[in-house]
Design an enzyme around this catalytic site. Sequence first.
Site, PDB file in Angstrom:
ATOM      1  N   THR A 154      16.455 -51.570   5.104  1.00 28.77           N
ATOM      2  CA  THR A 154      15.950 -51.829   4.023  1.00 28.77           C
ATOM      3  C   THR A 154      17.210 -52.088   2.974  1.00 28.77           C
ATOM      4  OG1 THR A 154      14.546 -51.521   2.114  1.00 28.77           O
ATOM      5  CG2 THR A 154      15.179 -49.667   3.310  1.00 28.77           C
ATOM      6  N   ASP A 155      16.771 -53.029   2.097  1.00 28.77           N
ATOM      7  CA  ASP A 155      17.766 -53.121   0.727  1.00 28.77           C
ATOM      8  C   ASP A 155      17.632 -51.904  -0.017  1.00 28.77           C
ATOM      9  OD1 ASP A 155      15.353 -53.606  -0.380  1.00 28.77           O
ATOM     10  OD2 ASP A 155      15.789 -55.708  -1.125  1.00 28.77           O
ATOM     11  N   GLU A 156      16.624 -51.197  -0.007  1.00 31.09           N
ATOM     12  CA  GLU A 156      16.310 -50.020  -0.788  1.00 31.09           C
ATOM     13  C   GLU A 156      17.292 -48.855  -0.676  1.00 31.09           C
ATOM     14  OE1 GLU A 156      12.397 -49.014  -1.170  1.00 31.09           O
ATOM     15  OE2 GLU A 156      11.268 -50.699  -0.963  1.00 31.09           O
ATOM     16  N   LYS A 183      15.719 -43.760   4.947  1.00 33.67           N
ATOM     17  CA  LYS A 183      16.215 -44.985   5.791  1.00 33.67           C
ATOM     18  C   LYS A 183      17.817 -44.905   5.654  1.00 33.67           C
ATOM     19  CE  LYS A 183      14.418 -48.012   7.571  1.00 33.67           C
ATOM     20  NZ  LYS A 183      14.029 -48.404   8.669  1.00 33.67           N
TER      21      LYS A 183
HETATM   22  P1  NAD Z   1       5.026 -50.701   9.326  1.00 35.43           P
HETATM   23  O1  NAD Z   1       4.497 -49.434   8.485  1.00 35.43           O
HETATM   24  O2  NAD Z   1       3.993 -52.025   9.300  1.00 35.43           O
HETATM   25  O3  NAD Z   1       4.943 -50.562  10.914  1.00 35.43           O
HETATM   26  C1  NAD Z   1       5.856 -49.473  11.149  1.00 35.43           C
HETATM   27  C2  NAD Z   1       5.440 -49.176  12.849  1.00 35.43           C
HETATM   28  O4  NAD Z   1       6.433 -47.939  13.154  1.00 35.43           O
HETATM   29  C3  NAD Z   1       3.993 -48.714  12.596  1.00 35.43           C
HETATM   30  O5  NAD Z   1       3.407 -49.194  13.887  1.00 35.43           O
HETATM   31  C4  NAD Z   1       4.092 -47.046  13.275  1.00 35.43           C
HETATM   32  O6  NAD Z   1       3.086 -46.549  13.821  1.00 35.43           O
HETATM   33  C5  NAD Z   1       5.438 -46.938  13.842  1.00 35.43           C
HETATM   34  N1  NAD Z   1       6.201 -45.631  13.424  1.00 35.43           N
HETATM   35  C6  NAD Z   1       6.225 -44.940  12.476  1.00 35.43           C
HETATM   36  N2  NAD Z   1       6.789 -43.754  12.763  1.00 35.43           N
HETATM   37  C7  NAD Z   1       6.969 -43.830  13.965  1.00 35.43           C
HETATM   38  C8  NAD Z   1       7.107 -42.689  14.756  1.00 35.43           C
HETATM   39  N3  NAD Z   1       7.599 -41.319  14.456  1.00 35.43           N
HETATM   40  N4  NAD Z   1       7.109 -43.042  16.251  1.00 35.43           N
HETATM   41  C9  NAD Z   1       6.783 -43.862  16.884  1.00 35.43           C
HETATM   42  N5  NAD Z   1       6.449 -45.214  16.026  1.00 35.43           N
HETATM   43  C10 NAD Z   1       6.378 -44.994  14.720  1.00 35.43           C
HETATM   44  O7  NAD Z   1       6.197 -51.235   8.619  1.00 35.43           O
HETATM   45  P2  NAD Z   1       7.145 -52.676   8.645  1.00 35.43           P
HETATM   46  O8  NAD Z   1       7.004 -53.146   7.372  1.00 35.43           O
HETATM   47  O9  NAD Z   1       6.665 -53.546   9.776  1.00 35.43           O
HETATM   48  O10 NAD Z   1       8.624 -52.009   8.586  1.00 35.43           O
HETATM   49  C11 NAD Z   1       9.394 -52.129  10.047  1.00 35.43           C
HETATM   50  C12 NAD Z   1      10.777 -51.771   9.567  1.00 35.43           C
HETATM   51  O11 NAD Z   1      11.401 -52.886   8.811  1.00 35.43           O
HETATM   52  C13 NAD Z   1      10.964 -50.482   8.925  1.00 35.43           C
HETATM   53  O12 NAD Z   1      12.007 -49.663   9.587  1.00 35.43           O
HETATM   54  C14 NAD Z   1      11.110 -50.813   7.649  1.00 35.43           C
HETATM   55  O13 NAD Z   1      11.811 -49.605   7.078  1.00 35.43           O
HETATM   56  C15 NAD Z   1      11.965 -51.934   7.775  1.00 35.43           C
HETATM   57  N6  NAD Z   1      11.622 -52.889   6.491  1.00 35.43           N
HETATM   58  C16 NAD Z   1      10.547 -53.350   6.044  1.00 35.43           C
HETATM   59  C17 NAD Z   1      10.183 -54.167   5.046  1.00 35.43           C
HETATM   60  C18 NAD Z   1       9.263 -54.585   4.259  1.00 35.43           C
HETATM   61  O14 NAD Z   1       9.101 -55.162   3.515  1.00 35.43           O
HETATM   62  N7  NAD Z   1       8.096 -54.393   5.040  1.00 35.43           N
HETATM   63  C19 NAD Z   1      11.430 -54.419   4.467  1.00 35.43           C
HETATM   64  C20 NAD Z   1      12.955 -54.150   5.002  1.00 35.43           C
HETATM   65  C21 NAD Z   1      12.719 -53.494   5.867  1.00 35.43           C
HETATM   66  O1  TDX Z   2      -0.712 -51.705  -6.216  1.00 34.47           O
HETATM   67  C1  TDX Z   2       0.404 -51.797  -6.461  1.00 34.47           C
HETATM   68  N1  TDX Z   2       1.027 -52.401  -7.660  1.00 34.47           N
HETATM   69  C2  TDX Z   2       2.264 -52.566  -7.979  1.00 34.47           C
HETATM   70  O2  TDX Z   2       2.826 -52.895  -9.206  1.00 34.47           O
HETATM   71  C3  TDX Z   2       1.650 -51.855  -5.413  1.00 34.47           C
HETATM   72  C4  TDX Z   2       1.081 -51.576  -3.921  1.00 34.47           C
HETATM   73  C5  TDX Z   2       2.785 -52.018  -5.776  1.00 34.47           C
HETATM   74  N2  TDX Z   2       3.430 -52.302  -7.049  1.00 34.47           N
HETATM   75  C6  TDX Z   2       4.596 -52.674  -7.214  1.00 34.47           C
HETATM   76  C7  TDX Z   2       5.735 -51.482  -6.740  1.00 34.47           C
HETATM   77  C8  TDX Z   2       6.954 -52.211  -6.442  1.00 34.47           C
HETATM   78  O3  TDX Z   2       7.587 -52.526  -7.628  1.00 34.47           O
HETATM   79  O4  TDX Z   2       4.824 -53.792  -6.347  1.00 34.47           O
HETATM   80  C9  TDX Z   2       6.381 -53.726  -5.855  1.00 34.47           C
HETATM   81  C10 TDX Z   2       6.246 -53.902  -4.538  1.00 34.47           C
HETATM   82  O5  TDX Z   2       5.595 -52.725  -3.965  1.00 34.47           O
HETATM   83  P1  TDX Z   2       5.326 -52.573  -2.508  1.00 34.47           P
HETATM   84  O6  TDX Z   2       4.761 -53.450  -1.900  1.00 34.47           O
HETATM   85  O7  TDX Z   2       4.851 -51.218  -2.251  1.00 34.47           O
HETATM   86  O8  TDX Z   2       6.879 -52.554  -2.028  1.00 34.47           O
HETATM   87  P2  TDX Z   2       8.322 -51.729  -2.291  1.00 34.47           P
HETATM   88  O9  TDX Z   2       7.958 -50.249  -2.956  1.00 34.47           O
HETATM   89  O10 TDX Z   2       8.949 -52.818  -3.038  1.00 34.47           O
HETATM   90  O11 TDX Z   2       8.840 -51.620  -0.700  1.00 34.47           O
HETATM   91  C11 TDX Z   2       8.886 -52.657   0.202  1.00 34.47           C
HETATM   92  O12 TDX Z   2      10.117 -53.567   0.450  1.00 34.47           O
HETATM   93  C12 TDX Z   2      11.092 -52.796   1.129  1.00 34.47           C
HETATM   94  C13 TDX Z   2       8.623 -52.185   1.806  1.00 34.47           C
HETATM   95  O13 TDX Z   2       7.219 -51.146   1.509  1.00 34.47           O
HETATM   96  C14 TDX Z   2       9.660 -51.266   2.392  1.00 34.47           C
HETATM   97  O14 TDX Z   2       9.019 -50.863   3.561  1.00 34.47           O
HETATM   98  C15 TDX Z   2      10.751 -52.229   2.276  1.00 34.47           C
HETATM   99  O15 TDX Z   2      12.095 -51.262   2.824  1.00 34.47           O
END
Ligand code: NAD
Ligand code: TDX
Length: 380
Positions: A154-156, A183
């Site tokens: 992630t960019d975080e 991460k």
């Molecule tokens: P998600 O939470 O929807 O899915 C994650 C999956 O991983 C789930 O099905 C969960 O059961 C599985 N998992 C978690 N811990 C586990 C463990 N200990 N053993 C086996 N399985 C496990 O997440 P996502 O949004 O699909 O994110 C996927 C990946 O991409 C993550 O690594 C996250 O850090 C990265 N990522 C997400 C975003 C975003 O905006 N969602 C952005 C950048 C990177």
């Molecule tokens: O109810 C809400 N109100 C609100 O203002 C929620 C759920 C979030 N927010 C704000 C917090 C953040 O600034 O919105 C922004 C986005 O929040 P999230 O959807 O929780 O995402 P964020 O915390 O930015 O992280 C996401 O992007 C990077 C993913 O959850 C991560 O897995 C990924 O790595």
Amino acid sequence: MVSSMPSASDLLGERRRVLVTGGAGFIGSAVVRRLLRESTVTVFNLDKMGYASDLSSIEEVLNELDDAATGRHRLQQVELSDAAAVEAAVKEADPDLVMHLAAESHVDRSISGPGVFIESNVTGTYNLLQAVRGHFEDLRAERRDAFRMHHISTDEVFGSLGSEGRFSETTPYAPRSPYSASKAASDHLVQAWHHTFGLPVVLTNCSNNYGPWQFPEKLIPVVTLKAAVGESIPLYGDGMNVRDWLYVEDHVDALLLAACKGESGSSYCVGGHGERTNKEVVQAICQQLDQSCPASAPHTDLITPVTDRPGHDRRYAIDPTRISSELGWSPRHNVEQGLAETVRWYLSHQEWCNKVRARAGYDGSRLGMKTQTNAESGNA
Ligand code: NAD
Ligand code: TDX
């Protein structure tokens, strides 16, 4: 599809067996769907089947495809913190490519209960690296040359930006939440296994994804579902935090390019020039709802400023020059189109949202305000 994006089959070439971890989650399931639709590889889907997991989207694709496709998706219900189970799963999968997406992913949950983030994201990645390293060392020469372990991050990990600048591959790590720190730790482990043990790895660091099938706890599904039923919409702090939104299928394009064509030992930043304040995103969703489900008052009236997230990162933005110039990636959706499609999808899939929320025991209420101490998490 734009002509510059090769199919999964073209990208995978001779690779026949792909291990996807986290393939029952939001982004992982999009990767699995693409592999099933666009190639004939066997996909080993290693997932603990946690609260955010669901296989409905994969089942839909399997139903569209011929009977042979069913055998190409093999679920391995495995917890990554169980080293022996991970080793057995990697042996069974015997992969040509590993795409590691499994992680606890919600920042708010990492504030309420950080322990599982360390177990899954740090220990889990360590266990996977050890198992994959053993597998890689046993591979025949011709399979070794093409083998990659792709770590999805992630960019975080880069921390929080001010009003100027963008993250790139050379930005120093500065994570600030338990999620991003876990991460960042996993990224460092992956790089260390490359430098010390010669494991061929590729890393990608992506910005916020959005699209269908995301567990409804993150901003876009939360706002859409609450607005649709007239509930107040929680906007953290002043609503001026900026995220760089990328449609999940555009992320899958980038992942397949990086996994199959990325240079070993390299990392690629992925983002779609989709910077928006949270307030802008929430207002756009409300405006769409005003048209598709008009209520007695504008949906923006539901927006309620709430106490800020502890340690809330102000702004994320990605400079994707490297993945664009070296691997030919570009996003195919702009935020307006992608957001409109996504909002329509959640409105027409409220039954699915209710089902997965009920299964997870999550009622849609605010997460991440109370930090769990050692005593509460049983670590005292
Ligand atoms: P998600 O939470 O929807 O899915 C994650 C999956 O991983 C789930 O099905 C969960 O059961 C599985 N998992 C978690 N811990 C586990 C463990 N200990 N053993 C086996 N399985 C496990 O997440 P996502 O949004 O699909 O994110 C996927 C990946 O991409 C993550 O690594 C996250 O850090 C990265 N990522 C997400 C975003 C975003 O905006 N969602 C952005 C950048 C990177
Ligand atoms: O109810 C809400 N109100 C609100 O203002 C929620 C759920 C979030 N927010 C704000 C917090 C953040 O600034 O919105 C922004 C986005 O929040 P999230 O959807 O929780 O995402 P964020 O915390 O930015 O992280 C996401 O992007 C990077 C993913 O959850 C991560 O897995 C990924 O790595």
